[in-house]
Design an enzyme around this catalytic site. Sequence first.
Site, PDB file in Angstrom:
ATOM      1  N   ASP A 176      -0.618  -0.220   8.922  1.00 40.92           N
ATOM      2  CA  ASP A 176      -1.409  -0.771   8.535  1.00 40.92           C
ATOM      3  C   ASP A 176      -3.308  -0.788   9.517  1.00 40.92           C
ATOM      4  O   ASP A 176      -4.328  -0.316   8.830  1.00 40.92           O
ATOM      5  CB  ASP A 176      -1.459  -2.090   7.742  1.00 40.92           C
ATOM      6  CG  ASP A 176      -0.177  -1.619   7.011  1.00 40.92           C
ATOM      7  OD1 ASP A 176       0.269  -0.298   5.837  1.00 40.92           O
ATOM      8  OD2 ASP A 176       0.089  -2.409   5.851  1.00 40.92           O
ATOM      9  N   GLU A 188      -1.923   3.720  -0.947  1.00 42.86           N
ATOM     10  CA  GLU A 188      -1.073   2.727  -2.171  1.00 42.86           C
ATOM     11  C   GLU A 188      -2.146   2.201  -2.745  1.00 42.86           C
ATOM     12  O   GLU A 188      -1.432   1.926  -3.909  1.00 42.86           O
ATOM     13  CB  GLU A 188       0.159   1.997  -1.632  1.00 42.86           C
ATOM     14  CG  GLU A 188       1.117   3.412  -0.643  1.00 42.86           C
ATOM     15  CD  GLU A 188       2.004   2.060   0.223  1.00 42.86           C
ATOM     16  OE1 GLU A 188       3.215   1.745  -0.690  1.00 42.86           O
ATOM     17  OE2 GLU A 188       1.337   1.305   0.081  1.00 42.86           O
TER      18      GLU A 188
HETATM   19  O1  F6P Z   1       2.998  -3.803   6.261  1.00 49.47           O
HETATM   20  C1  F6P Z   1       3.368  -2.229   6.590  1.00 49.47           C
HETATM   21  C2  F6P Z   1       3.750  -1.344   5.751  1.00 49.47           C
HETATM   22  O2  F6P Z   1       4.596   0.222   5.540  1.00 49.47           O
HETATM   23  C3  F6P Z   1       2.689  -0.906   4.221  1.00 49.47           C
HETATM   24  O3  F6P Z   1       1.746   0.213   4.589  1.00 49.47           O
HETATM   25  C4  F6P Z   1       3.391  -0.793   2.890  1.00 49.47           C
HETATM   26  O4  F6P Z   1       2.896  -1.038   1.563  1.00 49.47           O
HETATM   27  C5  F6P Z   1       4.592  -2.045   2.531  1.00 49.47           C
HETATM   28  O5  F6P Z   1       4.961  -2.225   4.048  1.00 49.47           O
HETATM   29  C6  F6P Z   1       5.361  -1.303   2.372  1.00 49.47           C
HETATM   30  O6  F6P Z   1       6.435  -2.338   2.155  1.00 49.47           O
HETATM   31  P1  F6P Z   1       8.688  -2.617   2.094  1.00 49.47           P
HETATM   32  O7  F6P Z   1       9.071  -1.586   3.644  1.00 49.47           O
HETATM   33  O8  F6P Z   1       8.724  -3.466   1.985  1.00 49.47           O
HETATM   34  O9  F6P Z   1       8.791  -1.586   1.016  1.00 49.47           O
END
Ligand code: F6P
Length: 357
Positions: free
Chosen positions: A136, A231
Amino acid sequence: MIRVGMLTSGGDCQALNAAMRGVAKCLFNSDKEVEIYGFLDGFKGLITGEYKKLGRGDFSGILTKGGTMLGTSRTPFKEIREPDEEGRDKVSSMKKTYKDMGLDCLIILGGNGTHKTANLLREEGLNIITLPKTIDNDIYGTDMTFGFQSAMDIATNAIDYIHTTADSHGRIFIVEIMGHKTGWLTLNAGIAGGADIILIPEIPYDIEKVVKAIEKRARSGAKFTILAVAEGSMPKELAALPKHERKEIEKTSPYPSVSYAIAAKIKEMTGNDVRVTVPGHMQRGGSPCPYDRVLASRLGAEAGKMILEKDFGKMAGIVNREIVRVPMEDVAGKLKTIDPNASIIKEAKGIGISFGD
Ligand code: F6P
């Protein structure tokens, strides 16, 4: 003898192994006797005391490997004072493991949530050094986090692939890119992939403006339109609400994600079908790109130096291409967001990209 603990926490990303290798190589190349212990699956391993001793060989051949050799998990900061599934007090368990093992320092590789817990452990008296990982790129105090550039390559590729099929069919496409709170990845991959409309959390969109941008393209003779949507993008009306109200409304949405809601709205307003592509966790997978290998190695080496110099309570980051040490209290609890008036936004608008604002 220097005893070092290491853990990776939160969502994984590329170059975690490269960063740990950087720390280890720096330490093993020093004239000090060093023992390194890796905690399994993030803070969980520190809480339960599950770890393995890592020798030189464990750090060999991992520069190019994605994921994390230690495993990772999410331990939400807001639940850090609540007991775990076994009824253990998380904070005192972590402190106990650290003390019982006689550690001199703990290296924590993590994103925003992880930095809050790392800072708490620092306040509780542990010697902590952190490294900024996340696709991010939203960690305060560093220009760049490792993982970001690799994920940008993947997200850009996704947009590139969509371009050819969008062109053949003359369709409107949405590519949803990771980033709930910030739009760094969407903004950069969107520009790199030639997206026509970029929607990011920092610039709430007006659906009328989004549709106008699509219609303007169609009038100019373009056969297709590609939207890069983060998102965490949200319409202006939703962004104006207090967070808790917004969350409640989001919970009632019939759509799996914001892109599907936008697609339905565009269909309703223009009559055109919209296809949605979500590369999702692919963006966190695979080998780190060369930039991330270099960044992670440099940051890892700096963390190794910090251990040798006993300079704790800091994150190794990069500012203006130089590696810096940032006090952890300046990092924890802050988010590096995109300024809607930043020059990159103006430049993107200058080449005709709409942000729906
Ligand atoms: O923080 C990194 C990230 O990949 C974000 O971009 C995304 O919204 C989130 O983690 C997704 O989380 P998880 O792997 O818990 O679904």
